[in-house]
Design an enzyme around this catalytic site. Structure first.
Site, short mmCIF file in Angstrom:
data_model
loop_
_atom_site.label_atom_id
_atom_site.label_comp_id
_atom_site.label_asym_id
_atom_site.label_seq_id
_atom_site.Cartn_x
_atom_site.Cartn_y
_atom_site.Cartn_z
N LYS A 1 -1.01 -14.07 17.52
CA LYS A 1 -2.22 -13.62 17.01
C LYS A 1 -1.87 -12.40 16.31
O LYS A 1 -1.80 -11.34 16.86
CB LYS A 1 -3.11 -13.45 18.37
CG LYS A 1 -4.48 -13.69 17.88
CD LYS A 1 -5.19 -12.48 16.84
CE LYS A 1 -5.40 -11.31 17.54
NZ LYS A 1 -5.68 -10.15 16.39
N GLU B 1 3.63 -2.79 25.32
CA GLU B 1 4.11 -2.01 24.64
C GLU B 1 2.55 -1.00 24.18
O GLU B 1 2.17 -1.67 23.28
CB GLU B 1 4.85 -2.12 23.62
CG GLU B 1 6.29 -3.16 23.58
CD GLU B 1 7.31 -2.65 24.44
OE1 GLU B 1 7.26 -1.30 24.93
OE2 GLU B 1 8.23 -3.18 24.62
N CYS C 1 3.88 4.24 16.81
CA CYS C 1 3.74 4.39 18.26
C CYS C 1 4.76 5.59 19.04
O CYS C 1 4.45 6.41 19.73
CB CYS C 1 4.19 3.03 18.89
SG CYS C 1 5.60 2.41 18.76
N GLU D 1 -3.82 10.19 21.47
CA GLU D 1 -3.04 9.40 20.47
C GLU D 1 -3.80 9.47 19.29
O GLU D 1 -5.20 8.82 19.39
CB GLU D 1 -2.53 8.26 20.96
CG GLU D 1 -1.62 7.48 19.87
CD GLU D 1 -1.26 6.15 20.06
OE1 GLU D 1 -2.34 5.19 20.32
OE2 GLU D 1 -0.07 5.89 19.88
P1 NAD Z 1 -5.26 -2.67 19.39
O1 NAD Z 1 -5.05 -2.57 20.72
O2 NAD Z 1 -6.38 -2.12 18.73
O3 NAD Z 1 -4.85 -4.01 18.70
C1 NAD Z 1 -3.56 -4.67 18.98
C2 NAD Z 1 -3.68 -6.20 19.05
O4 NAD Z 1 -4.70 -6.59 19.97
C3 NAD Z 1 -4.38 -6.68 17.75
O5 NAD Z 1 -3.88 -8.05 17.25
C4 NAD Z 1 -6.03 -6.99 18.21
O6 NAD Z 1 -6.76 -7.91 17.56
C5 NAD Z 1 -5.55 -7.34 19.70
N1 NAD Z 1 -6.61 -7.47 20.53
C6 NAD Z 1 -7.81 -6.45 20.60
N2 NAD Z 1 -8.54 -6.47 21.65
C7 NAD Z 1 -8.08 -7.57 22.36
C8 NAD Z 1 -8.56 -8.21 23.45
N3 NAD Z 1 -9.58 -8.06 24.37
N4 NAD Z 1 -7.82 -9.28 23.95
C9 NAD Z 1 -6.79 -9.72 23.23
N5 NAD Z 1 -6.20 -9.15 22.14
C10 NAD Z 1 -6.99 -8.09 21.70
O7 NAD Z 1 -3.90 -1.94 18.52
P2 NAD Z 1 -3.93 -1.27 16.84
O8 NAD Z 1 -4.85 -0.52 16.63
O9 NAD Z 1 -3.71 -2.56 16.34
O10 NAD Z 1 -2.32 -0.74 17.31
C11 NAD Z 1 -2.18 0.57 17.11
C12 NAD Z 1 -1.78 0.73 18.80
O11 NAD Z 1 -0.56 0.10 19.03
C13 NAD Z 1 -1.15 2.20 19.11
O12 NAD Z 1 -1.74 2.80 20.07
C14 NAD Z 1 0.26 2.31 19.01
O13 NAD Z 1 0.71 3.45 19.90
C15 NAD Z 1 0.45 1.09 19.63
N6 NAD Z 1 1.72 0.40 19.35
C16 NAD Z 1 2.86 0.56 20.36
C17 NAD Z 1 4.09 0.32 20.15
C18 NAD Z 1 5.22 0.31 21.55
O14 NAD Z 1 6.12 -0.54 21.14
N7 NAD Z 1 4.80 1.10 22.25
C19 NAD Z 1 4.38 -0.09 18.93
C20 NAD Z 1 3.46 -0.37 17.81
C21 NAD Z 1 2.19 0.03 18.15
#
Ligand code: NAD
Length: 501
Positions: free
Chosen positions: A184, A259, A293, A395
């Site tokens: 997804k 992550e 991230c 963040e």
């Molecule tokens: P997000 O949490 O908004 O979304 C990530 C994914 O989760 C998307 O596909 C979204 O549709 C899905 N999602 C959202 N709510 C959900 C739910 N209730 N159930 C299941 N899936 C759901 O994050 P984002 O804004 O897309 O990405 C940015 C974030 O990701 C930042 O916090 C960043 O630090 C983090 N990130 C972490 C790493 C790491 O390796 N630690 C790497 C890249 C990004």
């Protein structure tokens, strides 16, 4: 250069890919996808609901239970994984164009993503061929061995920053392990994920091993997380989303790998190589538009070099080329989406009440022609930021950095550890003892000494505290997607108490 570069043959509509076929949502639901430089709709995408997730999980389950993939010899699986890597590299130019168009990532930084994605498939291909498991002998009585087997259908949920590469981090080990998957991708950036189906088909991955459902987290993502036939969820995204998913996984006790977000410190001591530290800390926060991230978004600088550092840093930040993501001269492009732009801009305003602004602080003075509505933010530097400031604690995930002075090593460590996050840390010093002692004491899943984030695929990847749960990387990823069943063989007599005899 045209005012607004649009890749050739751009799809106008993005579908799911379920059981080897491109399909729309059963109920016909769609959502609109924007490009970040004009913030106008360039495509629609099928919006996955419960029924679509059910169909994708059924296809993945069928491929797992009755298809050849989970029981194929590692060498045969590795051949397919190598073919996938080659197919990814063959798409390098197309992928970079699409990624830049959809995410706003500068083209020069998008170019490396295909090679990195391909390397993930090659790496896990090599690992499964070299994989060996324990056999344990108890002399005269038992021989025990580990029967490693793929767990089943893995649900993979990914964010929008470097989407294709981050998808490959999960797809490669999951598929290498013999699992089948439902991906997804993030709703802001579904474009590059549409390349996977053809890549996998041409490489010979059996039908049903890879399935993709587009859509929102609250609908498609939620249905995947709660699906009873999905025993594993690998998630990358925000910490608060991770908490929601953690709660939802509890119902069926799923395996989870998370992550999450970060607010990583870069600590620069007086004795550091000053020029290298400037280069690295500037790159560490402003590369990938700051949507990274592991960004070193809190820079802690020792008092003796603080003023010199601030002056040099601000000068460099002001000089960063912000512009059209497709222009090779661009260093910072457009943020991914207006919603995210609003969030980053709100922190810029908060920062003005919390720190001293020495660079940026709003939209860039000059915007590319025809892109006046694009989600552009000038590289922004706040200095003298107190540790209780929101821009120190939270963040931002954009081109915004907080710089704070410190006097002693103890104070630096206290400041470094003073957030809920613990993803990465970067330590700049030439003192050998101090560098190791500091690295070992800092609360971070990953530490780099005198460098920005350069990865070794064998080493653990992940964060501590609110930055993650479980580490992937190397064999840890294979461990996550497989079950290590213990099989005990009796060689001698077994003493059995004769109950009821
Ligand atoms: P997000 O949490 O908004 O979304 C990530 C994914 O989760 C998307 O596909 C979204 O549709 C899905 N999602 C959202 N709510 C959900 C739910 N209730 N159930 C299941 N899936 C759901 O994050 P984002 O804004 O897309 O990405 C940015 C974030 O990701 C930042 O916090 C960043 O630090 C983090 N990130 C972490 C790493 C790491 O390796 N630690 C790497 C890249 C990004």
């Amino acid at each position: 250069m045209s005012k607004h570069f649009v890749p050739e043959n751009l799809p106008k509509h993005l579908q799911h890919y379920i059981g080897g076929r491109f399909v729309d949502s059963a109920g016909g639901e769609t959502f609109e996808v924007l490009d970040p430089v004009t913030n106008t709709t360039y495509a629609t995408a099928a919006s996955g609901q419960q029924a679509d997730i059910d169909a994708a999980v059924d296809a993945a389950r069928e491929a797992f239970n009755h298809g050849p993939w989970p029981t194929m010899k590692p060498r045969a699986r590795a051949k397919v994984l190598y073919a996938i890597a080659d197919a990814v590299v063959a798409q390098e130019d197309r992928l970079a164009e699409m990624e830049t168009f959809d995410t706003g990532l500068p083209i020069t930084q998008a170019r490396g993503q295909a090679q990195r994605a391909a390397e993930n498939f090659r790496f896990f291909a090599d690992l499964i061929v070299a994989q060996h498991d324990n056999a344990l002998k108890v002399p005269g009585s038992q021989l025990n061995y580990v029967n490693r087997k793929p767990i089943g259908v893995a649900g993979l949920i990914t964010p929008w920053n470097t989407p294709f590469m981050l998808e490959s981090w999960k797809l490669a080990p999951a598929i290498a392990s013999g699992c089948t998957v439902v991906l997804k991708p993030a709703e802001f950036t579904p474009l590059s994920a549409s390349l996977w189906a053809k890549i996998f088909e041409e490489a010979g991955l059996p039908e049903g091993v890879f399935n993709l459902v587009n859509g929102f987290g609250e609908s498609a993502g939620d249905a995947l997380v709660k699906h009873p036939q999905v025993p594993l969820i690998s998630f990358t995204g925000e910490s608060t989303t991770g908490q929601t998913i953690f709660r939802n996984c509890a119902e069926s006790l799923k395996g989870m790998s998370m992550e999450l977000g970060g607010k990583s410190p870069a600590i620069v001591f007086d004795d550091a190589d000053f020029d290298a530290a400037i280069d690295s800390t500037v790159f560490g926060v402003f590369s990938l538009n700051g949507e990274r991230c592991t960004a070193g978004s809190r820079i802690l600088v020792q008092r003796g070099i603080y003023d010199k550092f601030v002056e040099a840093y601000a000068a460099r930040a002001k000089n960063i080329v912000v512009g059209d993501p497709h222009d090779p001269a661009t260093e910072v492009g457009a943020l991914v989406h207006p919603e995210h732009y609003d969030k980053v801009m709100s922190y810029v305003e908060i920062g003005k009440t919390e720190g001293r602004l020495v660079a940026g602080g709003g939209r860039p003075e000059q915007l590319p022609a025809g892109q006046e509505n694009g989600s552009y933010v000038a590289p922004t530097v706040f200095v003298d930021v107190a540790p209780d400031a929101r821009i120190f604690q939270e963040e931002i995930f954009g081109p915004v950095v907080a710089i704070t002075p410190f006097d002693t090593e103890e104070e630096a460590l206290e400041l470094a550890n003073n957030t809920k996050y613990g993803l990465a840390a970067y330590v700049w010093t030439n003192d050998l003892k101090r560098s190791h002692n500091f690295a070992q004491a800092v609360e971070a899943g990953m530490v780099w000494l005198n460098s920005h984030n350069v990865r070794d695929l064998r080493s653990p990847f992940g964060g501590v505290k609110s930055s993650g749960l479980g580490h992937e990387g190397g064999y840890r990823s294979i461990d996550f997607y497989t079950d290590q069943q213990a099989v005990h063989i009796t060689l001698g007599e077994v003493h059995t108490p004769k109950f009821g005899a």
